[in-house]
Design an enzyme around this catalytic site. Structure first.
Site, PDB file in Angstrom:
ATOM      1  N   ARG A 160       0.913  -1.248   0.123  1.00 23.61           N
ATOM      2  CA  ARG A 160       0.104  -0.283  -0.073  1.00 23.61           C
ATOM      3  C   ARG A 160       0.669   1.215   0.260  1.00 23.61           C
ATOM      4  O   ARG A 160       0.509   2.169   0.664  1.00 23.61           O
ATOM      5  CB  ARG A 160      -0.903   0.050   1.208  1.00 23.61           C
ATOM      6  CG  ARG A 160      -1.937  -1.216   1.357  1.00 23.61           C
ATOM      7  CD  ARG A 160      -3.045  -0.802   0.185  1.00 23.61           C
ATOM      8  NE  ARG A 160      -4.177  -1.647   0.220  1.00 23.61           N
ATOM      9  CZ  ARG A 160      -4.089  -3.126   0.135  1.00 23.61           C
ATOM     10  NH1 ARG A 160      -2.978  -3.547  -0.529  1.00 23.61           N
ATOM     11  NH2 ARG A 160      -5.205  -3.805   0.244  1.00 23.61           N
ATOM     12  N   SER A 235     -10.490  -0.606   2.707  1.00 21.82           N
ATOM     13  CA  SER A 235      -9.637  -0.507   4.058  1.00 21.82           C
ATOM     14  C   SER A 235      -9.325   0.743   4.417  1.00 21.82           C
ATOM     15  O   SER A 235      -8.811   1.522   3.799  1.00 21.82           O
ATOM     16  CB  SER A 235      -8.661  -1.468   3.839  1.00 21.82           C
ATOM     17  OG  SER A 235      -8.726  -2.664   3.410  1.00 21.82           O
ATOM     18  N   GLU A 331      -4.867   4.191   6.104  1.00 16.44           N
ATOM     19  CA  GLU A 331      -4.329   3.903   4.685  1.00 16.44           C
ATOM     20  C   GLU A 331      -5.297   5.211   3.737  1.00 16.44           C
ATOM     21  O   GLU A 331      -4.538   5.630   2.734  1.00 16.44           O
ATOM     22  CB  GLU A 331      -4.998   2.770   4.369  1.00 16.44           C
ATOM     23  CG  GLU A 331      -4.076   1.962   3.405  1.00 16.44           C
ATOM     24  CD  GLU A 331      -4.900   2.280   1.716  1.00 16.44           C
ATOM     25  OE1 GLU A 331      -4.234   2.724   1.104  1.00 16.44           O
ATOM     26  OE2 GLU A 331      -6.007   1.604   1.675  1.00 16.44           O
TER      27      GLU A 331
HETATM   28  N1  EPU Z   1     -10.891 -10.367  10.113  1.00 16.62           N
HETATM   29  C1  EPU Z   1     -11.500 -10.279  11.189  1.00 16.62           C
HETATM   30  N2  EPU Z   1     -12.758  -9.579  11.307  1.00 16.62           N
HETATM   31  C2  EPU Z   1     -12.918  -8.606  10.199  1.00 16.62           C
HETATM   32  C3  EPU Z   1     -12.264  -8.561   9.059  1.00 16.62           C
HETATM   33  C4  EPU Z   1     -11.175  -9.544   9.012  1.00 16.62           C
HETATM   34  O1  EPU Z   1     -11.387 -10.977  12.005  1.00 16.62           O
HETATM   35  O2  EPU Z   1     -13.865  -7.927  10.408  1.00 16.62           O
HETATM   36  C5  EPU Z   1      -9.747 -11.528   9.771  1.00 16.62           C
HETATM   37  C6  EPU Z   1     -10.131 -12.663   8.968  1.00 16.62           C
HETATM   38  O3  EPU Z   1     -10.920 -13.320   9.594  1.00 16.62           O
HETATM   39  C7  EPU Z   1      -9.005 -12.942   8.437  1.00 16.62           C
HETATM   40  C8  EPU Z   1      -7.909 -11.716   8.402  1.00 16.62           C
HETATM   41  O4  EPU Z   1      -8.738 -10.815   9.387  1.00 16.62           O
HETATM   42  O5  EPU Z   1      -8.374 -13.792   9.246  1.00 16.62           O
HETATM   43  C9  EPU Z   1      -7.984 -11.105   6.912  1.00 16.62           C
HETATM   44  O6  EPU Z   1      -9.141 -10.683   6.301  1.00 16.62           O
HETATM   45  P1  EPU Z   1      -9.411 -10.566   4.917  1.00 16.62           P
HETATM   46  O7  EPU Z   1      -9.065 -11.688   4.124  1.00 16.62           O
HETATM   47  O8  EPU Z   1     -10.778 -10.006   4.780  1.00 16.62           O
HETATM   48  O9  EPU Z   1      -8.504  -9.394   4.322  1.00 16.62           O
HETATM   49  P2  EPU Z   1      -7.860  -8.010   5.073  1.00 16.62           P
HETATM   50  O10 EPU Z   1      -6.386  -8.272   5.614  1.00 16.62           O
HETATM   51  O11 EPU Z   1      -8.844  -7.668   6.096  1.00 16.62           O
HETATM   52  C10 EPU Z   1      -6.911  -7.172   2.964  1.00 16.62           C
HETATM   53  C11 EPU Z   1      -6.707  -5.913   2.000  1.00 16.62           C
HETATM   54  C12 EPU Z   1      -8.091  -5.793   1.327  1.00 16.62           C
HETATM   55  C13 EPU Z   1      -8.113  -6.902   0.532  1.00 16.62           C
HETATM   56  C14 EPU Z   1      -8.155  -8.041   1.421  1.00 16.62           C
HETATM   57  C15 EPU Z   1      -8.147  -9.564   0.266  1.00 16.62           C
HETATM   58  C16 EPU Z   1      -5.323  -4.325   3.256  1.00 16.62           C
HETATM   59  C17 EPU Z   1      -5.581  -3.124   4.398  1.00 16.62           C
HETATM   60  N3  EPU Z   1      -6.506  -4.553   2.958  1.00 16.62           N
HETATM   61  O12 EPU Z   1      -7.860  -7.130   4.032  1.00 16.62           O
HETATM   62  O13 EPU Z   1      -8.221  -4.393   0.628  1.00 16.62           O
HETATM   63  O14 EPU Z   1      -9.458  -6.813  -0.297  1.00 16.62           O
HETATM   64  O15 EPU Z   1      -6.947  -8.316   1.978  1.00 16.62           O
HETATM   65  O16 EPU Z   1      -6.746  -9.662  -0.075  1.00 16.62           O
HETATM   66  O17 EPU Z   1      -4.556  -4.742   3.184  1.00 16.62           O
HETATM   67  C18 EPU Z   1      -8.616  -2.177   0.329  1.00 16.62           C
HETATM   68  O18 EPU Z   1      -7.446  -2.008   0.604  1.00 16.62           O
HETATM   69  O19 EPU Z   1      -9.448  -1.536   0.171  1.00 16.62           O
HETATM   70  C19 EPU Z   1      -8.959  -3.647   0.499  1.00 16.62           C
HETATM   71  C20 EPU Z   1     -10.273  -4.154   0.807  1.00 16.62           C
END
Ligand code: EPU
Length: 336
Positions: A160, A235, A331
């Site tokens: 990012r 995010s 972010e």
């Molecule tokens: N999780 C929770 N609670 C929540 C959300 C997530 O416990 O409310 C846990 C999930 O269970 C999982 C982990 O967090 O174990 C990761 O969750 P997820 O796969 O949804 O991905 P993320 O890390 O929350 C990142 C990116 C997203 C992208 C997804 C998929 C960042 C800041 N965000 O989210 O990007 O779509 O991975 O690759 O790196 C964006 O930048 O706008 C965005 C949506």
């Protein structure tokens, strides 16, 4: 050039924040932009408006980057080189690539925003970052009005992050982005758990580019709010990276804490999990709140102000600091 007065920016930012632009102009060519910056040095750029939180009216000239056009520069049996003007909508460009079976961007389906801003924060999702396909970024240097070019290496991409968020911040206006995509021997990335389970639920074992794009669209639609219905900026926070030592300490209190190993000494922790543990997930405060299905996303249900949403973000940051001793980095660009 048609400079308009007192225009609401509600339609120009995906958070749907209703602030006023004292003066506003939509620009459709690089030449027009070069002419404009000769006269107006103090400008505020808006493109897809998908990574900003506006907290006040904009007094300087708002310049809406609206150059369109996609061109194929060259191609061979295996690869295609494409240049896309900054004002093209990101998801429409991805769908165009998918329809022609050009591989590389399918995991980045349905990300809001325009092509011209994708390198700034190196958009990423489901195991792919846009830096993996970018070959060149063209931009106008605001000081001189000259068109300059950055190789992928010169963009200094990180998670990012890029030079446009650091040393080059505020100095350039990105005008086009060039990509190298595959026509054959696609490097499909289906390792992300949610993609695997989406494909297997449909009985797909040998996925095409389109299958992956459809899977990503389905996953995003099930978790992330559509900005056309509920204002948001994806995010709101970055996933924090902490030391292994710090992580092990947290693990003794929170045995189910998810993590990704970054290096021998560093661990990335999902901010969404931290926010959920702190009780914010799905919390609504009048017209704004934390999304019910993904705690990383702050939402505007109606006429919330940017200030209210920013105050909520700060409250979340303080709680995460107190509970986990972690600094959550925002972010989204806060315009204040
Ligand atoms: N999780 C929770 N609670 C929540 C959300 C997530 O416990 O409310 C846990 C999930 O269970 C999982 C982990 O967090 O174990 C990761 O969750 P997820 O796969 O949804 O991905 P993320 O890390 O929350 C990142 C990116 C997203 C992208 C997804 C998929 C960042 C800041 N965000 O989210 O990007 O779509 O991975 O690759 O790196 C964006 O930048 O706008 C965005 C949506």
């Amino acid at each position: 050039m048609n400079i308009q007065e007192n225009i609401s920016l509600k339609e120009y930012n995906t958070f749907g924040i209703d602030v006023n632009a004292k003066r506003f102009v939509s620009i459709t060519s690089v030449y027009q932009l070069q002419q404009l910056i000769k006269e107006e040095k103090d400008i505020f750029l808006i493109s897809g408006g998908s990574n900003m939180l506006l907290t006040k009216d904009i007094e300087t000239l708002v310049v809406h980057i609206n150059f369109k056009g996609i061109s194929i520069d060259q191609q061979n049996h295996n690869d295609v080189y494409i240049t896309v003007n900054a004002g093209e909508n990101w998801h429409e460009f991805v769908l165009w690539c998918v329809s022609l079976n050009y591989g590389g961007l399918e995991n980045l389906s349905l990300i809001p925003g325009n092509v011209g801003t994708c390198p700034i924060q190196n958009i990423g999702a489901y195991g792919v970052e846009v830096k993996d396909t970018i070959t060149k970024v063209e931009a106008i240097e605001i000081k001189t009005g000259k068109l300059v070019s950055f190789s992928a290496e010169e963009c200094q991409f990180g998670y990012r992050n890029s030079i446009f968020k650091n040393k080059a911040k505020g100095k350039y206006i990105l005008t086009s982005v060039s990509f190298k995509l595959t026509k054959n021997n696609h490097k499909l990335n289906t390792s992300y758990g949610a993609i695997e389970s989406e494909l297997s639920s449909k009985g797909i074992t040998n996925p095409t580019i389109k299958d992956i794009s459809d899977a990503v669209i389905a996953i995003r639609q099930s978790k992330l709010p559509d900005p056309k219905e509920i204002g948001n900026s994806g995010s709101f926070f970055k996933n924090p990276v902490i030391s292994k030592e710090h992580f092990e300490k947290l693990q003794s209190d929170f045995s189910n804490i998810p993590s990704y190993v970054i290096s021998d000494t560093e661990i990335k922790v999902p901010a969404g999990w931290l926010i959920e543990q702190s009780g914010f997930k799905g919390k609504r405060f009048g017209n704004y709140g934390v999304h019910e299905k993904q705690a990383l996303v702050l939402v505007n249900y109606g006429d919330a102000s940017g200030k209210e949403i920013y105050e909520l973000a700060q409250k979340i940051q303080h709680t995460i600091k107190d509970t986990f001793d972690i600094n959550l980095e925002i972010e989204v660009n806060i315009i204040q």
